[in-house]
Design a protein around this motif. Sequence first.
Motif, short mmCIF file in Angstrom:
data_model
loop_
_atom_site.label_atom_id
_atom_site.label_comp_id
_atom_site.label_asym_id
_atom_site.label_seq_id
_atom_site.Cartn_x
_atom_site.Cartn_y
_atom_site.Cartn_z
N VAL A 199 5.68 8.62 5.97
CA VAL A 199 6.23 9.86 5.45
C VAL A 199 5.84 11.01 6.38
O VAL A 199 4.78 10.97 7.01
CB VAL A 199 5.73 10.12 4.01
CG1 VAL A 199 4.22 10.32 3.98
CG2 VAL A 199 6.46 11.30 3.38
N VAL B 227 -0.52 3.89 3.94
CA VAL B 227 0.14 5.19 3.91
C VAL B 227 -0.05 5.84 5.26
O VAL B 227 -1.18 6.02 5.72
CB VAL B 227 -0.44 6.09 2.80
CG1 VAL B 227 0.12 7.50 2.91
CG2 VAL B 227 -0.14 5.50 1.43
N ASN C 110 1.60 14.36 -3.22
CA ASN C 110 2.49 15.42 -2.75
C ASN C 110 1.82 16.19 -1.61
O ASN C 110 0.61 16.13 -1.43
CB ASN C 110 2.85 16.37 -3.88
CG ASN C 110 3.57 15.71 -5.02
OD1 ASN C 110 4.37 14.80 -4.81
ND2 ASN C 110 3.31 16.17 -6.24
N GLN D 215 0.51 9.72 -7.63
CA GLN D 215 1.54 10.57 -7.07
C GLN D 215 0.92 11.45 -6.01
O GLN D 215 -0.02 12.19 -6.29
CB GLN D 215 2.19 11.43 -8.16
CG GLN D 215 3.26 12.39 -7.65
CD GLN D 215 4.49 11.67 -7.13
OE1 GLN D 215 4.99 10.75 -7.77
NE2 GLN D 215 4.96 12.08 -5.95
N SER E 80 6.16 13.29 0.13
CA SER E 80 5.54 12.71 -1.06
C SER E 80 5.70 11.20 -1.09
O SER E 80 6.65 10.64 -0.54
CB SER E 80 6.17 13.30 -2.33
OG SER E 80 5.98 14.69 -2.42
N LEU E 81 4.76 10.55 -1.76
CA LEU E 81 4.81 9.12 -2.03
C LEU E 81 4.21 8.88 -3.40
O LEU E 81 3.35 9.64 -3.86
CB LEU E 81 4.02 8.32 -1.00
CG LEU E 81 4.63 8.10 0.39
CD1 LEU E 81 3.62 7.40 1.29
CD2 LEU E 81 5.90 7.26 0.29
N ARG E 82 4.65 7.81 -4.03
CA ARG E 82 4.09 7.39 -5.31
C ARG E 82 3.61 5.96 -5.19
O ARG E 82 4.40 5.05 -4.97
CB ARG E 82 5.11 7.50 -6.43
CG ARG E 82 4.53 7.29 -7.82
CD ARG E 82 5.62 7.11 -8.84
NE ARG E 82 5.13 7.16 -10.21
CZ ARG E 82 5.74 6.62 -11.25
NH1 ARG E 82 6.90 5.99 -11.08
NH2 ARG E 82 5.23 6.72 -12.46
N LEU E 83 2.31 5.77 -5.33
CA LEU E 83 1.72 4.44 -5.26
C LEU E 83 1.60 3.84 -6.65
O LEU E 83 1.36 4.54 -7.63
CB LEU E 83 0.33 4.51 -4.62
CG LEU E 83 0.24 5.20 -3.26
CD1 LEU E 83 -1.19 5.08 -2.72
CD2 LEU E 83 1.23 4.62 -2.27
N GLY F 211 3.92 0.70 -2.77
CA GLY F 211 4.48 2.04 -2.68
C GLY F 211 4.15 2.81 -1.43
O GLY F 211 4.65 3.92 -1.23
N GLY F 212 3.32 2.25 -0.57
CA GLY F 212 2.98 2.92 0.66
C GLY F 212 4.14 2.93 1.64
O GLY F 212 5.16 2.29 1.43
N GLY F 213 3.95 3.68 2.73
CA GLY F 213 4.98 3.75 3.74
C GLY F 213 4.74 4.88 4.70
O GLY F 213 3.66 5.48 4.72
#
Length: 117
Positions: free
Chosen positions: A12, A113, A83, A81, A17-20, A8-10
Amino acid sequence: QVHLVESGGGLVQPGGSLRLSCAASESIFRSDSMAWYRQAPGMQRELVAAITRGSKRNYADSVRGRFTISRDAAENTVYLQMNSLKPEDTAVYYCNLDERFEPVTSWGQGTQVTVSS
């Protein structure tokens, strides 16, 4: 030991927001507490968030109010999550046992991330 795989990383932008996700090979309730950690280059690995079998949650001061840890017992998955991300959140994120309860002897690959404009 339970096998854990983070995803789920990336990349941003700040404020995004990201959700791992952390997928486990067996029931996460075999452990007293599961946790997310992160480690930035040149920095010590730190515990970011944790959740116990009783769903009690703990957060590092730096992420409280912005991150939320949760779990899905049916899917054997722990989530994070994230944010209102900040550049200082940039790190490799890992899931594992909560080291406050029992020793952590091995680590997976984690998920990167990166928060940048």
